[in-house]
Design an enzyme around this catalytic site. Structure first.
Site, PDB file in Angstrom:
ATOM      1  N   CYS A   2      30.479  25.310  36.467  1.00 27.81           N
ATOM      2  CA  CYS A   2      29.515  25.605  36.261  1.00 27.81           C
ATOM      3  C   CYS A   2      29.004  25.855  34.692  1.00 27.81           C
ATOM      4  O   CYS A   2      30.025  26.185  33.632  1.00 27.81           O
ATOM      5  CB  CYS A   2      29.479  27.186  36.737  1.00 27.81           C
ATOM      6  SG  CYS A   2      29.499  27.172  38.338  1.00 27.81           S
ATOM      7  N   ARG A  27      31.173  19.770  32.208  1.00 36.40           N
ATOM      8  CA  ARG A  27      31.925  21.032  32.822  1.00 36.40           C
ATOM      9  C   ARG A  27      32.006  20.356  34.344  1.00 36.40           C
ATOM     10  O   ARG A  27      32.709  21.222  35.072  1.00 36.40           O
ATOM     11  CB  ARG A  27      30.977  22.293  32.752  1.00 36.40           C
ATOM     12  CG  ARG A  27      31.247  22.549  31.047  1.00 36.40           C
ATOM     13  CD  ARG A  27      30.314  23.886  30.912  1.00 36.40           C
ATOM     14  NE  ARG A  27      31.068  24.946  31.267  1.00 36.40           N
ATOM     15  CZ  ARG A  27      32.143  25.496  30.747  1.00 36.40           C
ATOM     16  NH1 ARG A  27      32.278  25.053  29.432  1.00 36.40           N
ATOM     17  NH2 ARG A  27      32.825  26.673  31.014  1.00 36.40           N
ATOM     18  N   TRP A  81      28.842  24.512  40.144  1.00 40.09           N
ATOM     19  CA  TRP A  81      29.901  23.674  40.724  1.00 40.09           C
ATOM     20  C   TRP A  81      30.310  24.565  42.138  1.00 40.09           C
ATOM     21  O   TRP A  81      30.984  25.571  41.798  1.00 40.09           O
ATOM     22  CB  TRP A  81      31.155  23.462  39.906  1.00 40.09           C
ATOM     23  CG  TRP A  81      32.301  22.762  40.253  1.00 40.09           C
ATOM     24  CD1 TRP A  81      32.317  21.324  40.044  1.00 40.09           C
ATOM     25  CD2 TRP A  81      33.515  23.027  40.871  1.00 40.09           C
ATOM     26  NE1 TRP A  81      33.259  20.904  40.616  1.00 40.09           N
ATOM     27  CE2 TRP A  81      34.022  21.724  41.098  1.00 40.09           C
ATOM     28  CE3 TRP A  81      33.985  24.154  41.235  1.00 40.09           C
ATOM     29  CZ2 TRP A  81      35.271  21.656  41.973  1.00 40.09           C
ATOM     30  CZ3 TRP A  81      35.109  24.139  41.950  1.00 40.09           C
ATOM     31  CH2 TRP A  81      35.993  23.002  42.086  1.00 40.09           C
ATOM     32  N   ASN A 105      28.629  32.353  36.497  1.00 39.92           N
ATOM     33  CA  ASN A 105      29.964  31.526  36.544  1.00 39.92           C
ATOM     34  C   ASN A 105      31.149  32.204  36.962  1.00 39.92           C
ATOM     35  O   ASN A 105      31.220  33.337  36.248  1.00 39.92           O
ATOM     36  CB  ASN A 105      29.933  30.658  35.118  1.00 39.92           C
ATOM     37  CG  ASN A 105      31.203  29.839  34.847  1.00 39.92           C
ATOM     38  OD1 ASN A 105      31.833  29.480  36.044  1.00 39.92           O
ATOM     39  ND2 ASN A 105      31.493  29.496  33.739  1.00 39.92           N
ATOM     40  N   GLY A 106      31.852  31.622  37.693  1.00 40.09           N
ATOM     41  CA  GLY A 106      32.949  32.629  38.092  1.00 40.09           C
ATOM     42  C   GLY A 106      32.938  32.653  39.475  1.00 40.09           C
ATOM     43  O   GLY A 106      32.367  32.121  40.439  1.00 40.09           O
ATOM     44  N   GLU A 486      50.909  10.732  33.891  1.00 45.38           N
ATOM     45  CA  GLU A 486      49.716  10.750  33.356  1.00 45.38           C
ATOM     46  C   GLU A 486      48.720   9.595  33.534  1.00 45.38           C
ATOM     47  O   GLU A 486      47.316   9.488  33.855  1.00 45.38           O
ATOM     48  CB  GLU A 486      49.559  10.995  31.662  1.00 45.38           C
ATOM     49  CG  GLU A 486      48.479  10.955  30.944  1.00 45.38           C
ATOM     50  CD  GLU A 486      47.400  12.132  31.484  1.00 45.38           C
ATOM     51  OE1 GLU A 486      47.651  12.822  32.235  1.00 45.38           O
ATOM     52  OE2 GLU A 486      46.261  12.021  30.907  1.00 45.38           O
ATOM     53  N   LYS A 490      45.090   9.887  35.444  1.00 46.93           N
ATOM     54  CA  LYS A 490      43.882   9.223  35.107  1.00 46.93           C
ATOM     55  C   LYS A 490      43.394   8.171  35.920  1.00 46.93           C
ATOM     56  O   LYS A 490      41.939   8.294  36.053  1.00 46.93           O
ATOM     57  CB  LYS A 490      44.203   8.684  33.533  1.00 46.93           C
ATOM     58  CG  LYS A 490      43.151   8.713  32.406  1.00 46.93           C
ATOM     59  CD  LYS A 490      43.465   9.976  31.919  1.00 46.93           C
ATOM     60  CE  LYS A 490      43.454  11.221  32.467  1.00 46.93           C
ATOM     61  NZ  LYS A 490      43.480  12.443  31.635  1.00 46.93           N
ATOM     62  N   GLU A 493      41.764   9.900  39.177  1.00 43.63           N
ATOM     63  CA  GLU A 493      40.475  10.930  39.034  1.00 43.63           C
ATOM     64  C   GLU A 493      39.249  10.130  38.928  1.00 43.63           C
ATOM     65  O   GLU A 493      38.176  10.848  39.077  1.00 43.63           O
ATOM     66  CB  GLU A 493      40.739  12.040  37.970  1.00 43.63           C
ATOM     67  CG  GLU A 493      40.847  11.661  36.600  1.00 43.63           C
ATOM     68  CD  GLU A 493      41.167  12.705  35.672  1.00 43.63           C
ATOM     69  OE1 GLU A 493      40.501  13.875  35.931  1.00 43.63           O
ATOM     70  OE2 GLU A 493      41.954  12.565  34.616  1.00 43.63           O
ATOM     71  N   HIS A 509      64.085   7.078  47.774  1.00 40.17           N
ATOM     72  CA  HIS A 509      64.307   8.351  48.479  1.00 40.17           C
ATOM     73  C   HIS A 509      63.232   8.563  49.447  1.00 40.17           C
ATOM     74  O   HIS A 509      63.090   9.754  49.740  1.00 40.17           O
ATOM     75  CB  HIS A 509      64.760   9.392  47.730  1.00 40.17           C
ATOM     76  CG  HIS A 509      65.890   9.273  46.972  1.00 40.17           C
ATOM     77  ND1 HIS A 509      67.315   9.127  47.573  1.00 40.17           N
ATOM     78  CD2 HIS A 509      66.110   8.700  45.508  1.00 40.17           C
ATOM     79  CE1 HIS A 509      68.208   8.811  46.563  1.00 40.17           C
ATOM     80  NE2 HIS A 509      67.587   8.422  45.547  1.00 40.17           N
ATOM     81  N   LYS A 611      35.141  19.993  34.159  1.00 39.21           N
ATOM     82  CA  LYS A 611      35.961  19.912  32.709  1.00 39.21           C
ATOM     83  C   LYS A 611      36.728  21.086  32.503  1.00 39.21           C
ATOM     84  O   LYS A 611      37.867  20.918  32.278  1.00 39.21           O
ATOM     85  CB  LYS A 611      35.105  19.626  31.825  1.00 39.21           C
ATOM     86  CG  LYS A 611      35.579  19.357  30.324  1.00 39.21           C
ATOM     87  CD  LYS A 611      36.179  18.174  30.239  1.00 39.21           C
ATOM     88  CE  LYS A 611      37.040  18.001  28.786  1.00 39.21           C
ATOM     89  NZ  LYS A 611      37.964  16.987  28.872  1.00 39.21           N
TER      90      LYS A 611
HETATM   91  C1  F6R Z   1      42.464  15.541  33.629  1.00 44.12           C
HETATM   92  C2  F6R Z   1      42.264  17.016  33.084  1.00 44.12           C
HETATM   93  C3  F6R Z   1      42.673  18.233  33.767  1.00 44.12           C
HETATM   94  C4  F6R Z   1      42.966  19.176  32.474  1.00 44.12           C
HETATM   95  C5  F6R Z   1      43.230  20.283  33.246  1.00 44.12           C
HETATM   96  C6  F6R Z   1      43.748  21.310  32.093  1.00 44.12           C
HETATM   97  O1  F6R Z   1      41.987  14.494  32.880  1.00 44.12           O
HETATM   98  O2  F6R Z   1      41.466  16.959  32.011  1.00 44.12           O
HETATM   99  O3  F6R Z   1      43.897  17.702  34.443  1.00 44.12           O
HETATM  100  O4  F6R Z   1      43.799  18.568  31.575  1.00 44.12           O
HETATM  101  O5  F6R Z   1      42.357  20.985  34.084  1.00 44.12           O
HETATM  102  O6  F6R Z   1      42.449  21.810  31.377  1.00 44.12           O
HETATM  103  P1  F6R Z   1      42.835  22.386  30.028  1.00 44.12           P
HETATM  104  O7  F6R Z   1      43.628  21.551  29.067  1.00 44.12           O
HETATM  105  O8  F6R Z   1      41.461  22.646  29.379  1.00 44.12           O
HETATM  106  O9  F6R Z   1      43.611  23.506  29.993  1.00 44.12           O
END
Ligand code: F6R
Length: 616
Positions: A2, A27, A81, A105-106, A486, A490, A493, A509, A611
């Protein structure tokens, strides 16, 4: 998650709101809307025009073109969102009951109770959202003359998290806002004012802003901005000046923010290093993270979510290897509820790009309440985590707009390596000369990352081989396992390809039963001390028909027939194996990026993702 924007000033409000919402698109959202006081509505009982729709801002722009844009100078806007109720026109914000219009937002956790209470008082509801309840509750407490009191009474009843932008129909050209647990800032321009979830929403107009703290209320009109605490007592706020410039928050010719942010990595690593290195060694004494403190630490916890948590796994390998202190890496949403054994001898490191992630904030509060020392590694200055922790190291990635984190992860691991070196030195595990040597090696990382970017064609080729697959695996050992986690996150997602990461030795396993003919297994094989073991695991999956894509150092040789595609990083002795994750992750980011683009997906805005995860 949001985005909120609000404006009052001399410009066309709808344009400012739409522009601000566009800057907050990163976001994550699935619907949008604005509400504007009509310009001829400058007396009580004036008209607030609301336009809202399911879908992206393009749908909003189309609707505004079709229905006519509200003309006025004061209003609020929102990107939603969905949490309570599907994405739909009706569930989109702003919500209004006639006298009060809000954006939220929330999550209001006690909304069912409040809904019952309000229903008994004769209120009815049109949406399935928790947010509409807030508009009705504000209306219930509004006596027609005192908006501040209505807000104070309302927030007393709310449980959960919220940032609220509020318009009272009887107070034209006034914007009110309050927050608890969700970010909200107030932009201070020249005779114009903004509320927003994040700086980019108003960066074009002003760099000056104040941060609304939990439970505070702001009242804005053409005469200026007034802040109040929860009891309605006026409070004075510190004014901050953003050190980001508008170019940093724009694509600048790149097709996507994600690619721009990947390309920025060598520079932001250098900048971040310069901020923490003095006379060739990491020095954190300025924030109170002294050698004495590091010597006294019995255990380290790294607590974070998603990519930031993966940075913690790199830190674990580095700190344990060099400083010989036990490190636990915890997912913040687990840590906060698992009653962890944590106390005053422990150092809890909270890693976060946004500094606003709800679960990480709650973990910070928990660690503090148990007497642990807390250290934030955070990218956004003055964010909740940056301000809440005892000590804070700012990573200097600049604004990260793409949903998938790249440059923020890169600088997180840069800082955590430097911390590992200092930790080891402080505890007498390495000499100053070794700390200097390792630090000098860290300074070699930007060149190595640049080299990966220069050879992006190889990543593009791998992406072309992945574009049509349905499932794949990443495997690796030690630091390579941390990178596999990681790389896999990446890729999944932003490409929607099912991907799993495994410690290479763990696959047999159970999960090896999923390996079939032509399933790609991306093997990260940069760690020379365990290369032979990793190669054995490659052979195991190869024998079951997998297609092996190996990411390794130059000079690594595999037996004929083991590997189908090799990505050899042009890295020699300038980087120890421990530091090789820095350039290697860049290759994995590029593979994910190009695969996403080839699949026709917008990597900057993957479906369902936000985000900044400001709700738990
Ligand atoms: C993946 C990604 C998320 C953030 C996670 C934590 O690409 O960006 O997994 O790393 O939501 O967010 P922050 O770092 O803002 O606490």
């Amino acid at each position: 998650m949001c985005g909120i924007v609000g404006y009052i000033g001399g410009r066309d409000c709808a344009d400012v709101l739409m522009d601000g919402l566009e800057k907050l698109e990163y976001r994550g959202y699935d619907s949008a809307g604005i509400a504007v006081f009509e310009k001829n509505a400058r007396s009580p009982g004036g008209t607030i025009s609301t336009v809202k729709t399911r879908g992206k801002l393009k749908c909003m722009a189309d609707k505004l073109a079709a229905e006519g844009k509200p003309e006025g100078f004061c209003g609020i806007g929102h990107t939603r969102w969905a949490t309570h109720g599907e994405p739909s026109d009706i569930n989109s914000h702003p919500h209004s009951n006639g006298r009060v219009t809000i954006v939220h937002n929330g999550i209001i956790e006690n909304y069912t109770e409040l809904k019952e209470f309000l229903s008994e008082k004769g209120y009815s509801f049109v949406s399935q959202t928790d947010s509409e309840i807030v508009a009705c509750l504000l209306d219930f407490y509004f006596d027609g003359s005192d908006p501040l009191r209505a807000i104070m009474e309302t927030v007393k009843e709310l449980r959960g998290s919220y940032a609220l932008g509020i318009l009272f129909k009887d107070f034209p050209d006034h914007v009110y806002a309050t927050r608890k647990g969700s970010p909200l800032i107030v932009g201070l321009g020249d005779s114009e004012y903004f509320i927003a979830s994040d700086i980019p929403a108003f960066l074009k107009y002003t760099k000056d802003y104040a941060i609304l703290d939990d439970d505070e209320i702001v009242a804005i009109d053409n005469g200026g901005v007034k802040f109040f605490d929860v009891h309605g007592i006026a409070v004075k706020k510190q004014i901050h000046t953003a050190d980001w410039d508008i170019e940093q928050a724009q694509k600048c010719g790149y097709p996507h923010y994600m690619l721009k942010e990947i390309y920025e990595q060598p520079d932001v690593v250098e900048k971040t290093l310069d901020s923490i290195i003095t006379d060739g060694v990491p020095d954190f004494s300025g924030i109170g993270l002294t050698d004495e403190l590091l010597r006294g630490v019995k255990r380290v916890f790294v607590v974070a979510c998603g990519t930031a948590m993966h940075a913690g796994i790199v830190a674990r390998y580095a700190v344990e290897k060099l400083a010989r202190v036990p490190v636990a890496v915890e997912i913040a949403s687990e840590f906060r509820y698992m009653d962890p054994i944590v106390g005053e001898d422990d150092l809890v490191i909270l890693v976060s790009q946004s500094g606003e992630t709800a679960d990480t904030i709650a973990s910070l509060e928990l660690a503090k309440s148990r007497g642990a020392k807390t250290l934030a590694v955070v990218n956004v200055k003055y964010s909740a985590i940056a301000r809440g922790a005892d000590m804070c190291i700012h990573t200097l990635a600049g604004p990260e707009i793409a949903v998938a984190s790249t440059k923020a992860y890169m600088v997180q691991i840069t800082v955590l390596y430097a911390l590992a070196f200092r930790f080891a030195y402080a505890r007498g595990n390495i000499l100053e000369s070794e700390m200097k040597r390792l630090t000098a090696q860290l300074y070699n990382a930007p060149k190595a990352i640049r080299d990966v970017i220069d050879n992006k064609d190889e990543c593009q080729f791998i992406a072309s081989q992945l574009v049509n697959v349905e499932t794949l695996f990443f495997i690796g050992r030690g630091f390579d396992y941390a990178l596999s986690l990681e790389g896999s996150l990446k890729l999944k997602e932003i490409t929607y390809i099912h991907s799993e990461a495994y410690a290479a030795g763990e696959l047999k396993h159970g999960t090896i039963s999923l390996i079939e003919h032509n399933i790609p297994v991306i093997t990260v094989a940069t760690q020379r001390n365990i290369l032979a073991k990793t190669v054995s695991n490659m052979e195991e999956v190869k024998a079951r028909g997998a297609t092996i894509i190996a990411v390794c150092r130059k000079g690594t040789e595999f037996a004929e027939g083991t590997v189908d595609i090799e990505l050899k990083l042009n890295i020699g002795d300038e980087l120890d194996d421990m530091l090789i994750p820095l350039p290697t992750v860049c290759a994995l980011q590029l593979i994910a990026y190009y695969t996403s683009v080839l699949r026709g997906i917008d990597p900057d805005k993957p479906r369902n993702l936000a985000k900044s995860v400001t709700t738990e």
